[in-house]
Design a protein around this motif. Structure first.
Motif, PDB file in Angstrom:
ATOM      1  N   PHE A 128       0.827  -1.206   0.000  1.00  9.87           N
ATOM      2  CA  PHE A 128       0.000   0.000   0.000  1.00  9.87           C
ATOM      3  C   PHE A 128       0.862   1.256   0.000  1.00  9.87           C
ATOM      4  N   HIS A 129       1.876   1.294   0.867  1.00  4.92           N
ATOM      5  CA  HIS A 129       2.716   2.486   0.948  1.00  4.92           C
ATOM      6  C   HIS A 129       3.606   2.631  -0.287  1.00  4.92           C
ATOM      7  N   MET A 130       4.014   1.514  -0.887  1.00  6.55           N
ATOM      8  CA  MET A 130       4.770   1.614  -2.129  1.00  6.55           C
ATOM      9  C   MET A 130       3.901   2.206  -3.235  1.00  6.55           C
ATOM     10  N   LYS A 131       2.643   1.822  -3.255  1.00  8.89           N
ATOM     11  CA  LYS A 131       1.718   2.384  -4.236  1.00  8.89           C
ATOM     12  C   LYS A 131       1.580   3.888  -4.034  1.00  8.89           C
ATOM     13  N   GLN A 132       1.433   4.314  -2.806  1.00  7.08           N
ATOM     14  CA  GLN A 132       1.343   5.746  -2.527  1.00  7.08           C
ATOM     15  C   GLN A 132       2.617   6.472  -2.951  1.00  7.08           C
ATOM     16  N   SER A 133       3.762   5.909  -2.598  1.00 10.44           N
ATOM     17  CA  SER A 133       5.031   6.555  -2.914  1.00 10.44           C
ATOM     18  C   SER A 133       5.252   6.641  -4.424  1.00 10.44           C
ATOM     19  N   ALA A 134       4.910   5.569  -5.137  1.00 10.19           N
ATOM     20  CA  ALA A 134       5.077   5.581  -6.590  1.00 10.19           C
ATOM     21  C   ALA A 134       4.178   6.632  -7.227  1.00 10.19           C
TER      22      ALA A 134
END
Length: 654
Positions: free
Chosen positions: A302-308
């Motif tokens: 989830f946080h990787m999706k936000q960061s990307a």
């Protein structure tokens, strides 16, 4: 009569008793139904963080923004917090109306290929080429394009030169890849390279350690409490669980913890080790520990999706300071006298005896650095003529900039692409300026030492506007074409004496990608499978040979094959049309002439930077962005025009 009266009075009492019984049953049913509904609601919402005890698969957190392609089937998007980001993406999509994301082809070989970069809600499918997947993204305002993604089904050839680049990045991808062998770059693009370089040391690691211990202890406690003769261990485990809960209720960060926390952690480790040594039913423990793994993976995903998302948003949107600079220059242009706008050296513009450079750009600051670096490193600047082709939106800003700022004796001619009248402009359907395009190419990796199935390469090619060179500059015989993300470090005058041996264009070849690896995207047309790809950035173009070989006409025929009428397919067609139109017409320049990869590769050696005549910042991390690679930005910033008042007024400080 009395007996009759008593008998008649009995039924109302029974009826009241029955009503009370029904009410009690209804109350019990509601008391069971409400908690069940709450639990189902929590399971449906999927909180992204925290230690929950629900059981679910990590695959449910699929990337709705990066739509999957698997045999033409779309996968469902994530729920809960993931859908909130998807909604945000859909709201932002209209702001990128000019930057459509294109998928050319719908057939895949069983793998899931995901979009990189531009977050649009629509997936526009074109009819060609028949295989593979190409993902396309362009910015509307200035050259800072996210790359298209091409997934090749052919085996790769690694028998090439490294050109000063440390290719260990392809091995580094393995650390961020999944177990199927897909690299992180295949899923997220250059965000993965940026995130690896900017990875920070974990903060509050002690608090996280306490949480992990607490979860494990809670998993073992019910099973230990049922064992005979383990009352002491049960008591100690319960006591330490309560102490951990108390510490975590009072501490958010490591700084809030008491000095005795290390002893508490050590003691908890000892008790958990004792619990693990006991013979217990492992089913419940295994279930709870799997929940911990699933929740951790979901939270990281989830946080990787936000960061990307935030990374690509920062890469592909115009910074407010650059927008301010363009607007201030445009306003100032109309305030100035028209006499001051006249070019003093107009007689040089069509004189083939001078050295003519052509730049297609939508970014006045980037173009100025390219021109300034070329002039500053030239021995005879009075022979330099720069033709800057831009669109109507940036025309007045660029024109006013180069009237206010002179670069020695060089001449800068700004052209408005929207006002050009050429023979092929209407026939080709080129209605807006199309600078060079960038592609991210994923190729099957045959290197035995690499654990990944795919490796990723970055290439840049001519845009559609480049095929009008012979028409726009009909009186010139030879030009050097520069991209606005190129920095010149040495005198390039020797290029005008270069013999192209009957070829049309001189370019640096990129043999890590060969046409056989891109065969699926060339529409089944005839091509030399062993030919290397070549890079735009710095190219010598013989316009006489261009006209003799009718390159524009050849391009026109290819354009009709790869363009199905939509703007998306028109933009994505630059890859096959560029390679096919110049097939057998490329004169290979020395690899050391241009050092590329400075917009995505952190491993370029110092020696390669020092020896190169030009530096090409191809990739997403352009030097004028905050996300640019710091150790390469210093070369670019050296040629910024610092004394310009609008630079300080708009707080332009890359």
């Amino acid at each position: 009569m009395k007996g009759y009266a008593a008998a008649a009075a009995a039924p109302p009492g029974k009826r009241r008793w029955r009503c009370l019984a029904v009410a009690v049953l209804a109350l019990v049913f509601c008391s069971l139904l409400v908690p069940l509904a709450v639990l189902l609601g929590l399971h449906h919402n999927r909180f992204p963080s925290g230690y929950l005890t629900d059981d679910h698969s990590a695959s449910e957190f699929s990337f709705g923004v990066y739509e999957h392609l698997d045999g033409g089937r779309k996968h469902s998007s994530s729920q809960g917090d993931g859908s909130r980001i998807d909604d945000l993406v859909k709201k932002l999509a209209p702001t990128f109306a000019k930057d459509l994301t294109t998928n050319i082809a719908s057939q895949s070989d069983g793998n899931e290929y995901e979009k990189n970069g531009r977050f649009t809600s629509d997936n526009v499918q074109a009819s060609v080429p028949p295989k593979g997947a190409v993902y396309k993204n362009n910015t509307a305002h200035y050259k800072n394009r996210d790359t298209q993604q091409v997934v090749s089904r052919e085996a790769s050839s690694l028998n090439t030169k490294s050109d000063g680049i440390d290719w260990k990045e392809n091995v580094t991808e393995g650390s961020a890849g999944d177990e199927s062998g897909k690299s992180c770059q295949l899923l997220f693009g250059s965000y993965c390279l940026w995130s690896l370089e900017h990875k920070e040391v974990m903060k509050d690691s002690t608090v996280k350690r306490l949480k992990d211990q607490l979860f494990v202890a809670r998993a073992y406690y019910p099973s230990i409490a049922k064992l005979q003769g383990q009352e002491k261990l049960t008591y100690e485990l319960k006591q330490h669980i309560q102490e951990h809960e108390r510490m975590l209720s009072e501490a958010i960060s490591d700084a809030d913890l008491l000095p005795v926390v290390d002893k508490k952690i050590q003691r908890m480790d000892e008790i958990i080790a004792k619990a693990k040594s006991c013979a217990v039913d492992c089913h419940n423990i295994d279930k709870k520990l799997r929940q911990l793994v699933d929740l951790t993976e979901d939270e990281a995903h989830f946080h990787m999706k936000q960061s990307a998302f935030l990374y690509h948003l920062g890469v592909q949107t115009m910074h407010k300071s650059l927008h301010c600079l363009s607007m201030r220059l445009t306003v100032e242009y109309f305030k100035s006298s028209s006499v001051d706008m006249e070019l003093p050296d107009a007689d040089k513009l069509e004189n083939p005896n001078f050295h003519h450079y052509v730049i297609f750009s939508l970014n006045v600051l980037a173009a100025s650095v390219t021109i300034n670096s070329t002039v500053m490193n030239s021995e005879e600047s009075e022979n330099l003529i720069f033709h800057l082709v831009t669109d109507r939106q940036n025309f007045y800003a660029c024109k006013h900039w180069f009237v206010r700022n002179r670069y020695k004796e060089a001449t800068v001619h700004v052209l408005n692409f929207d006002d050009l009248k050429t023979e092929h402009l209407n026939n080709l359907g080129i209605q807006q300026l199309s600078p060079s395009e960038e592609f991210r190419v994923s190729i099957r990796n045959t290197a035995r030492q690499s654990p990944m199935l795919m490796r990723t390469e970055y290439i840049s090619v001519f845009g559609h506007s480049h095929f009008l060179l012979a028409d726009i500059f009909s009186n010139l015989n030879k030009v050097v074409v520069l991209d606005d993300d190129v920095l010149v470090k040495k005198d390039l005058s020797f290029l005008w004496n270069l013999d192209l041996q009957g070829k049309v264009i001189g370019a640096v070849q990129y043999c890590r990608v060969r046409l056989r690896q891109l065969g699926a995207y060339l529409g089944g047309l005839k091509h030399d499978a062993n030919s290397c790809a070549w890079m735009s950035g710095l190219n010598v173009v013989d316009l006489e040979k261009w006209r003799d070989r009718k390159v524009t006409e050849v391009y026109h025929g290819l354009h009709r094959k790869f363009h199905n009428g939509s703007e998306a397919s028109w933009r994505a067609a630059t890859l096959p049309t560029t390679f096919l139109a110049f097939q057998d017409l490329i004169y290979p320049l020395q690899n050391s002439l241009v050092q590329s990869g400075l917009g995505h590769n952190y491993g370029v050696t110092h020696g390669a930077l020092k020896n190169a005549a030009a530096l090409h910042y191809n990739g997403n991390m352009k030097p004028w962005l905050e996300l640019g690679i710091p150790k390469y930005k210093k070369y670019w910033k050296k040629y910024l025009t610092r004394e310009e008042q609008f630079m300080s007024g708009c707080n332009v400080n890359p």
